[in-house]
Write a protein that holds these residues in place. Structure first.
Motif: not given
Lengths: 504, 175
Positions: A196-197, A201-204, B22-24
């Motif tokens: 997200f964005f 950090e979300f990779q983990r 879903m779009m992501k």
């Protein structure tokens, strides 16, 4: 039998090692404390204290958490009886007769019955666990990824069929947990997903502990603050040796319902969605149905306290059976324990019995000791826990919040996760107020990576043929059972509608 | 806001979240279909599960319009004024704790958090408040930094440097 007795003996010896014994006693005490606090249950205690267990080796850590689980089941009765507020949802049924008994000045009798019934429930279930676990694990060794995936499907279907919650909301909760588990790198292709964005950090990914502590630490505390408003009305408890002796003599009045509750609790506890709360309610219902004096239930019948307490204790052990043998948790608490096992570097499932026998049998041995330790500590410390109950929530809440924040940070070393935990906690609180069940989401985030891996492994090995799940007998049985369970509420509703139309 | 309105808004929010997910997945270029001979692509799991979430949210919306769920018929307050105070202050205090940890560090933040919660929200005596204000950071330091050897955030460099003397003292005398 030898294949059970020898490792069990070794497990018992291991449980008596000084560190493990210390962990059992601290776990029981922590569990009794957590269990007796209104709104807090084993799941909250295990989620909040899991990061702290990294201090000790995995066997000692799981022994501590299992003892905590046990203690919480005993402790739940204390607030149900003295405050009329269940210490946890598992102790809801204890309130029905526990509170009227306390109002009549028999709180000590109810507390004693709860402790003894819990002990019997615990003992029966551990013996059943010891007998069933090794053959089930040996049988599960035949499982390939197809069977693993089908079993997980079955676990989720149980939530839909037997959970008793709003079905679309339950499905949403399960799927949300599974999607959150997919954040990070894809396990097969290595491609990043749901970053997200574009935040690194979300990779983990989102760790299960972040979700579990968010839901059961922050969300549940907010819920408890709302439901109690920090104020509680406690009943006086008179405890003397003479009264304790006479209470002990009362055992004949509830022993039958305790046995039934113990056996029922164990088997209901093994079902993923069922667990201790429905087991306790079912046991209460059975005790009332088969009682010579069913009208006295709800007005202070001691069997109405003993039956659910025996069942909820037995269910807590029962829920560990699928966790240790199949790698499928039987309750939210065991889902967190399973997540902990993954962090400790163990692979939950049938291989655990052959790969880490010390761990498994050490845990089983410790359950026997924890059961005895908890009943003794429970009875001896009833006056202390009643004082603890008088502790204002405005002292307990900040301590729990601090443990949640720092517990998450200590596990992942990232402040980012504490932010996610806060967002999840507040969202879980808002969702729960609208009757969205949160337990399936916690189970799903633990099982999500395992479910996706087994599904894709199965499909890669069958070169993309989805029929692979239906060609193997065990997998087919699980898939059919899952379909039956998922459609059960719809069929049940259709039957009810037809009956009411006929009656009209 | 009533429970009825809250359920509608929540169902819309969950539907939008599901569509967003879903779009992501789709716009990130992940394969959301079947790869011949290999089974599902990398995007299948999150995409189709999000689609399931969207359907579940739609079902909740339909049930809301039909008045099936108890929440869709409830005209009670979703969050009462009393609740808003105690829950709102607690959530805000937690938010403040997280922000202040990154600026002034864990220990000073904990002291402020305890002061706010124990004295101003709980109305406890100064003796109890000071016990918690001093006791909590000491307990946390011993548990996390000494026993678990976790370096907790110390905030901006100016606060971090101020704290280093304690670590120096500990390492000089105890190791």
């Amino acid at each position: 039998m030898e294949t059970i007795l020898i490792p069990l003996g070794a497990g018992l010896l291991q449980a008596f090692e000084p560190l493990n014994l210390f962990m059992i006693i601290t776990g029981c005490l922590a569990g009794l404390f957590v269990g007796c606090m209104p709104g807090l249950g084993s799941v909250n205690g295990v989620a909040i204290l899991l990061p702290v267990t990294f201090l000790v080796p995995p066997t000692a850590a799981i022994i501590f958490l299992a003892a905590l689980y046990y203690g919480a089941m005993y402790g739940g009765a204390i607030s149900s009886i003295t405050l009329g507020i269940p210490g946890a949802s598992t102790a809801v049924a204890t309130v029905f007769d526990g509170r009227p008994m306390a109002q009549k000045g028999k709180a000590d009798s109810a507390l004693m019955a709860a402790a003894i019934a819990s002990f019997i429930g615990g003992t029966v279930s551990i013996i059943l666990f010891t007998l069933f676990a090794p053959p089930l694990a040996a049988f599960a060794l035949k499982f390939g990824p197809q069977e693993e995936f089908a079993l997980m499907l079955l676990a989720f279907a149980t939530f839909i069929g037997l959970g008793g919650d709003d079905i679309p909301k339950t499905i949403f909760s399960i799927l949300l947990g599974l999607v959150l588990a997919a954040v990070g790198f894809d396990i097969i292709s290595g491609q990043p997903r749901l970053i997200f964005f574009d935040m690194v950090e979300f990779q983990r990914g989102i760790g299960f502990l972040v979700l579990a502590i968010g839901v059961y630490g922050i969300g549940e505390m907010l819920w408890t603050l709302e439901s109690t408003k920090g104020k509680v009305q406690m009943h006086n408890v008179k405890i003397t040796w003479a009264r304790m002796r006479s209470n002990f003599g009362q055992i004949r009045e509830y022993i039958n319902s305790t046995w039934v509750g113990s056996i029922l609790g164990f088997f209901v506890g093994t079902l993923p969605a069922a667990g201790a709360t429905p087991a306790a309610l079912m046991s209460y219902g059975l005790a009332k149905t088969f009682s010579k004096d069913p009208d006295s239930f709800g007005k202070g019948n001691v069997a109405g306290v003993a039956a659910p307490e025996a069942a909820n204790n037995a269910a807590s052990t029962g829920s560990m059976l699928p966790m240790l043998t199949l790698g499928i948790p039987g309750s939210p608490t065991t889902a967190i324990l399973l997540g902990g096992m993954i962090i400790w570097g163990l692979r939950p499932g049938p291989l655990l019995f052959t790969e880490s026998p010390d761990f498994v049998w050490g845990l089983i041995g410790s359950l026997y000791i924890a059961n005895v330790a908890t009943v003794l500590l429970n009875i001896a410390l009833i006056p202390v826990f009643i004082r603890v109950l008088a502790m204002p929530f405005t002292l307990l809440t900040p301590i729990i919040f601090v443990l949640c924040v720092l517990g998450v940070f200590a596990t992942t070393d990232r402040m980012f996760d504490t932010w996610i935990m806060l967002i999840i906690g507040v969202t879980a609180y808002l969702l729960r107020k609208l009757n969205y069940p949160v337990a399936p989401a916690v189970l799903a985030i633990v099982l999500g990576p395992l479910a996706e891996r087994s599904m894709r492994q199965s499909l890669i090995s069958s070169q993309g043929d989805a029929m692979t799940f239906l060609e193997r007998p065990i997998s087919l049985t699980c898939v059919l059972l899952a379909v039956a369970l998922a459609t059960y509420p719809i069929i049940q509703k259709a039957v009810r509608n037809r009956r009411s139309r006929r009656a009209a | 806001m009533t429970v009825r309105t809250a359920e509608l808004l929540m169902a819309i929010a969950t539907l939008l979240l599901s569509l967003g997910l879903m779009m992501k997945v789709y716009f990130d270029g992940l394969t959301i279909g079947w790869v011949d001979g290999r089974g599902p692509g990398a995007g299948v799991w999150p995409f189709w599960l999000s689609a399931g979430m969207a359907l579940a949210s739609l079902a909740t919306l339909i049930r809301w319009f039909m008045g099936v769920t108890p929440e869709s018929r409830s005209t009670e307050d979703y969050i009462s004024r009393d609740t808003l105070f105690i829950v709102g202050v607690s959530a805000a205090a937690l938010l403040g704790l997280l922000i202040s940890i990154t600026i002034i560090g864990t220990y000073l933040s904990l002291m402020l958090f305890m002061l706010l919660y124990v004295r101003f929200l709980g109305g406890h005596s100064w003796g109890m408040t000071m016990g918690m204000v001093i006791g909590t950071p000491v307990f946390i330091y011993l548990l996390f930094e000494v026993a678990l050897t976790k370096y907790l955030p110390k905030g901006l460099p100016i606060f971090e440097e101020g704290f280093l003397w304690l670590d120096n003292f500990r390492y000089e005398w105890f190791y």
